[in-house]
Scaffold this motif. Structure first.
Motif, PDB file in Angstrom:
ATOM      1  N   LEU A  15       0.817  -0.900  -0.168  1.00  0.00           N
ATOM      2  CA  LEU A  15      -0.069  -0.046   0.585  1.00  0.00           C
ATOM      3  C   LEU A  15       0.937   1.574  -0.271  1.00  0.00           C
ATOM      4  O   LEU A  15       0.423   2.246  -0.479  1.00  0.00           O
ATOM      5  N   PRO A  16       2.072   1.286   0.943  1.00  0.00           N
ATOM      6  CA  PRO A  16       2.761   2.829   0.514  1.00  0.00           C
ATOM      7  C   PRO A  16       3.194   3.300  -0.379  1.00  0.00           C
ATOM      8  O   PRO A  16       3.306   3.846  -1.175  1.00  0.00           O
ATOM      9  N   VAL A  17       4.167   2.257  -1.470  1.00  0.00           N
ATOM     10  CA  VAL A  17       3.980   1.918  -2.713  1.00  0.00           C
ATOM     11  C   VAL A  17       3.017   3.078  -3.590  1.00  0.00           C
ATOM     12  O   VAL A  17       3.251   3.754  -4.308  1.00  0.00           O
ATOM     13  N   VAL A  18       1.682   2.518  -3.270  1.00  0.00           N
ATOM     14  CA  VAL A  18       0.251   2.241  -3.817  1.00  0.00           C
ATOM     15  C   VAL A  18       0.738   4.281  -3.770  1.00  0.00           C
ATOM     16  O   VAL A  18      -0.141   4.976  -3.761  1.00  0.00           O
ATOM     17  N   GLU A  19       0.504   4.622  -2.603  1.00  0.00           N
ATOM     18  CA  GLU A  19      -0.043   5.652  -1.922  1.00  0.00           C
ATOM     19  C   GLU A  19       0.938   6.472  -1.828  1.00  0.00           C
ATOM     20  O   GLU A  19       0.074   7.590  -2.503  1.00  0.00           O
ATOM     21  N   ILE A  20       1.882   6.862  -2.354  1.00  0.00           N
ATOM     22  CA  ILE A  20       2.517   7.433  -2.243  1.00  0.00           C
ATOM     23  C   ILE A  20       4.165   7.474  -3.178  1.00  0.00           C
ATOM     24  O   ILE A  20       4.140   8.975  -4.367  1.00  0.00           O
ATOM     25  N   PHE A  21       4.477   5.907  -3.746  1.00  0.00           N
ATOM     26  CA  PHE A  21       5.976   6.466  -5.258  1.00  0.00           C
ATOM     27  C   PHE A  21       4.632   6.096  -6.263  1.00  0.00           C
ATOM     28  O   PHE A  21       5.791   6.704  -7.077  1.00  0.00           O
ATOM     29  N   VAL A  22       3.657   5.713  -6.481  1.00  0.00           N
ATOM     30  CA  VAL A  22       3.114   5.633  -7.783  1.00  0.00           C
ATOM     31  C   VAL A  22       2.953   7.250  -7.824  1.00  0.00           C
ATOM     32  O   VAL A  22       2.772   7.603  -9.246  1.00  0.00           O
ATOM     33  N   ALA A 137       4.222  -0.568   8.322  1.00  0.00           N
ATOM     34  CA  ALA A 137       4.481  -0.101   6.523  1.00  0.00           C
ATOM     35  C   ALA A 137       5.047   0.892   6.248  1.00  0.00           C
ATOM     36  O   ALA A 137       5.863   1.234   5.251  1.00  0.00           O
ATOM     37  N   SER A 138       4.369   2.100   6.461  1.00  0.00           N
ATOM     38  CA  SER A 138       4.248   3.167   6.272  1.00  0.00           C
ATOM     39  C   SER A 138       5.470   3.802   6.408  1.00  0.00           C
ATOM     40  O   SER A 138       6.184   5.248   5.597  1.00  0.00           O
ATOM     41  N   ILE A 139       6.209   3.087   7.457  1.00  0.00           N
ATOM     42  CA  ILE A 139       7.407   3.900   8.102  1.00  0.00           C
ATOM     43  C   ILE A 139       9.095   3.246   6.920  1.00  0.00           C
ATOM     44  O   ILE A 139       9.619   3.782   6.695  1.00  0.00           O
ATOM     45  N   THR A 140       8.672   2.010   7.358  1.00  0.00           N
ATOM     46  CA  THR A 140       9.361   0.655   6.856  1.00  0.00           C
ATOM     47  C   THR A 140       9.972   0.696   5.793  1.00  0.00           C
ATOM     48  O   THR A 140      10.694   1.309   5.029  1.00  0.00           O
ATOM     49  N   VAL A 141       8.673   0.996   4.761  1.00  0.00           N
ATOM     50  CA  VAL A 141       8.426   0.276   3.053  1.00  0.00           C
ATOM     51  C   VAL A 141       9.249   2.382   2.810  1.00  0.00           C
ATOM     52  O   VAL A 141      10.332   1.555   1.656  1.00  0.00           O
ATOM     53  N   PRO A 142       8.891   3.304   2.815  1.00  0.00           N
ATOM     54  CA  PRO A 142       9.138   4.358   2.509  1.00  0.00           C
ATOM     55  C   PRO A 142      10.879   5.163   2.564  1.00  0.00           C
ATOM     56  O   PRO A 142      11.883   5.447   1.298  1.00  0.00           O
ATOM     57  N   LEU A 143      11.216   4.448   3.791  1.00  0.00           N
ATOM     58  CA  LEU A 143      12.410   4.179   4.264  1.00  0.00           C
ATOM     59  C   LEU A 143      13.456   3.155   2.969  1.00  0.00           C
ATOM     60  O   LEU A 143      14.700   4.025   2.590  1.00  0.00           O
ATOM     61  N   ILE A 144      13.105   2.348   2.881  1.00  0.00           N
ATOM     62  CA  ILE A 144      13.805   1.480   2.215  1.00  0.00           C
ATOM     63  C   ILE A 144      13.956   1.705   0.638  1.00  0.00           C
ATOM     64  O   ILE A 144      14.665   1.947   0.582  1.00  0.00           O
ATOM     65  N   ILE A 145      12.702   1.624   0.546  1.00  0.00           N
ATOM     66  CA  ILE A 145      12.245   2.015  -1.331  1.00  0.00           C
ATOM     67  C   ILE A 145      13.229   3.818  -1.687  1.00  0.00           C
ATOM     68  O   ILE A 145      13.555   3.815  -2.430  1.00  0.00           O
ATOM     69  N   THR A 242      13.940  11.840   1.704  1.00  0.00           N
ATOM     70  CA  THR A 242      13.299  12.757   2.678  1.00  0.00           C
ATOM     71  C   THR A 242      11.797  12.575   2.824  1.00  0.00           C
ATOM     72  O   THR A 242      11.349  12.549   3.822  1.00  0.00           O
ATOM     73  N   LEU A 243      10.922  11.770   1.437  1.00  0.00           N
ATOM     74  CA  LEU A 243       9.654  11.177   2.019  1.00  0.00           C
ATOM     75  C   LEU A 243       9.918  10.617   3.121  1.00  0.00           C
ATOM     76  O   LEU A 243       9.152   9.971   4.072  1.00  0.00           O
ATOM     77  N   GLY A 244      10.423   9.288   2.374  1.00  0.00           N
ATOM     78  CA  GLY A 244      10.011   8.124   3.718  1.00  0.00           C
ATOM     79  C   GLY A 244      10.912   8.832   5.333  1.00  0.00           C
ATOM     80  O   GLY A 244      10.237   8.126   5.932  1.00  0.00           O
ATOM     81  N   LEU A 245      11.866   9.545   5.273  1.00  0.00           N
ATOM     82  CA  LEU A 245      12.109   9.989   6.824  1.00  0.00           C
ATOM     83  C   LEU A 245      11.180  10.384   7.433  1.00  0.00           C
ATOM     84  O   LEU A 245      11.286  10.435   8.817  1.00  0.00           O
ATOM     85  N   ILE A 246      10.709  11.666   6.831  1.00  0.00           N
ATOM     86  CA  ILE A 246       9.116  12.138   7.568  1.00  0.00           C
ATOM     87  C   ILE A 246       8.186  11.604   7.818  1.00  0.00           C
ATOM     88  O   ILE A 246       8.189  11.822   8.479  1.00  0.00           O
ATOM     89  N   GLN A 247       7.875  11.012   6.921  1.00  0.00           N
ATOM     90  CA  GLN A 247       6.490   9.664   7.309  1.00  0.00           C
ATOM     91  C   GLN A 247       7.164   8.763   9.056  1.00  0.00           C
ATOM     92  O   GLN A 247       6.552   8.277   9.746  1.00  0.00           O
ATOM     93  N   GLY A 248       8.597   8.578   8.280  1.00  0.00           N
ATOM     94  CA  GLY A 248       8.863   7.664   9.337  1.00  0.00           C
ATOM     95  C   GLY A 248       9.039   8.378  11.277  1.00  0.00           C
ATOM     96  O   GLY A 248       9.758   7.755  11.899  1.00  0.00           O
ATOM     97  N   ILE A 249       9.442   9.642  10.795  1.00  0.00           N
ATOM     98  CA  ILE A 249       9.679  10.139  12.492  1.00  0.00           C
ATOM     99  C   ILE A 249       8.302   9.826  13.293  1.00  0.00           C
ATOM    100  O   ILE A 249       8.424   9.435  14.585  1.00  0.00           O
ATOM    101  N   SER A 250       7.055  10.151  13.192  1.00  0.00           N
ATOM    102  CA  SER A 250       5.808   9.932  13.734  1.00  0.00           C
ATOM    103  C   SER A 250       5.416   8.633  13.888  1.00  0.00           C
ATOM    104  O   SER A 250       4.388   8.319  14.213  1.00  0.00           O
ATOM    105  N   GLY A 251       5.642   7.717  12.873  1.00  0.00           N
ATOM    106  CA  GLY A 251       4.768   6.898  12.662  1.00  0.00           C
ATOM    107  C   GLY A 251       4.484   5.733  13.893  1.00  0.00           C
ATOM    108  O   GLY A 251       4.103   4.569  13.423  1.00  0.00           O
TER     109      GLY A 251
END
Length: 391
Positions: A15-22, A137-145, A242-251
């Motif tokens: 889902l994070p791939v669909v919601e953010i990176f697409v 998932a919304s924390i780890t997936v954006p960070l990894i990708i 940066t997008l992944g890092l921001i979401q990981g801070i509070s997630g």
């Protein structure tokens, strides 16, 4: 219920791939926020269309197969879009509709399976645990990708130069593998279809009409939450990392919070959770509008990450308890209410996106990104008195 949770846990990685990176991929290849909104609008049209088709298919095909089909097609649609060389409005419309078609099968059958395999007494726990998975998932997936895209872009692997679009395609291959694993897990469950076959109705009891207004307000926010964060971060902050890092801070904290709330909260506590999420989201939009800088975007995204699981933790049990009640009152197929709920969500999503497009063209792009979110956040506060009517 366990099978459903395991399936959703695996799909939570997709889902994070669909919601953010697409959305970010579209933004990177078009440099046009309106193109992102256009893609998203056709995605929502696809959701509404396949939600309607799904009602007919449920008469002949087991819900498990339809749910698995939605999971698989989401990965295939993503790969197909990222293989297209140019992204004009025609390509964006087709790609968006295809992705929406997959999402329509996924979400409507997910609602039906959850409704039939949970009760009001355990739905707080179910959605709390599920929200925990989705938050992690919304924390780890954006960070990894984000780290992967930043690392491989321009590098050479086995004599092949990896450009950013090829890196995105490699991400979608990983997504397709995850969708296959999710379907394998789902296959172990035994799920039944609704007994009553009729599902298309237009007249409802007052209680359900109020729920439809509530879902329209939810949809209005969704119309922005998929598109606006990616646009704002790329415009004012930086790249995907940066997008992944921001979401990981509070997630991380939010994931723990919703898990704990899911375990200890009682049905009567849902309204408190609900209004807390609404206030946090509204504050985030105000900060973004006033500051309209990297700091403002960071505050908004932090608030968004906290808002979504809190809101969903309260919203979905309220929705399903209402379906339980009105299905008994009106003696109708549960899918009747899931379908009308999806149509109401579509109207809200379409309104939110069209508002963004109208303000971007009619006034300016910056004005749209500043004030449209505040408008939607303020209107969303109207959801509280509506939800209160259900308790």
């Amino acid at each position: 219920m366990k099978t459903l949770l395991l399936t959703n846990m695996l799909y939570a990685l997709v889902l994070p791939v669909v919601e953010i990176f697409v959305g970010d991929y579209v933004m990177r290849n078009t440099s046009d926020p309106v193109s992102v909104a256009f893609y998203q609008l056709f995605m929502y049209i696809g959701i509404a269309a396949t939600s309607f088709l799904n009602g007919y298919l449920l008469r002949h095909i087991n819900v498990k197969y339809l749910y698995a089909g939605g999971i698989l097609v989401s990965g295939i649609s993503m790969f197909a879009m990222m293989s297209v060389q140019s992204l004009g409005f025609t390509e964006l419309g087709i790609a968006g509709f295809a992705m929406g078609a997959a999402s329509g099968f996924f979400w409507t059958n997910r609602y039906l399976l959850t409704l039939n395999n949970t009760t009001d007494s355990n739905r707080n726990y179910f959605f709390g645990l599920e929200s925990f998975f989705f938050s992690i998932a919304s924390i780890t997936v954006p960070l990894i990708i984000g780290a992967f895209l930043g690392t491989v872009d321009g590098s050479r692997i086995f004599g092949i130069t990896i450009h950013i679009n090829l890196a995105y395609q490699l991400v979608t291959v990983a997504v397709m593998i995850l969708t296959i694993f999710a379907c394998i897990v789902l296959w172990k469950g035994n799920f039944s279809n609704p007994v009553q076959k009729d599902f298309l109705y237009f007249r409802f009891t007052v209680l359900w009409r109020k729920m439809l207004v509530l879902s329209g307000l939810k949809g209005m926010v969704q119309g922005f939450l998929v598109t606006a964060p990616a646009i704002l971060v790329l415009k004012l902050v930086g790249d995907e990392g940066t997008l992944g890092l921001i979401q990981g801070i509070s997630g991380a904290l939010t994931a723990i919070l919703v898990y704990v709330l899911g375990r200890i909260a009682k049905p009567e506590d849902r309204l408190k959770i609900f209004v807390s999420g609404l206030i946090i989201f509204c504050l985030g939009t105000v900060f973004n509008g006033i500051l309209f800088s990297a700091t403002g975007v960071i505050v908004f995204v932090l608030c968004k990450v906290i808002f979504q699981p809190l809101f969903d933790l309260a919203y979905f049990p309220i929705m399903m308890q209402t379906i339980d009640a009105v299905a008994k009152i009106e003696k109708r197929n549960e899918y009747t209410y899931i379908l009308s709920h999806e149509f109401s969500l579509f109207l809200g999503r379409a309104f939110g996106l069209l508002l963004l497009i109208a303000l971007a063209y009619g006034v300016s792009e910056d004005f749209a990104l500043k004030y449209a979110l505040i408008m939607v956040g303020t209107l969303q506060l109207a959801a509280y008195p509506l939800a209160k009517k259900h308790y």
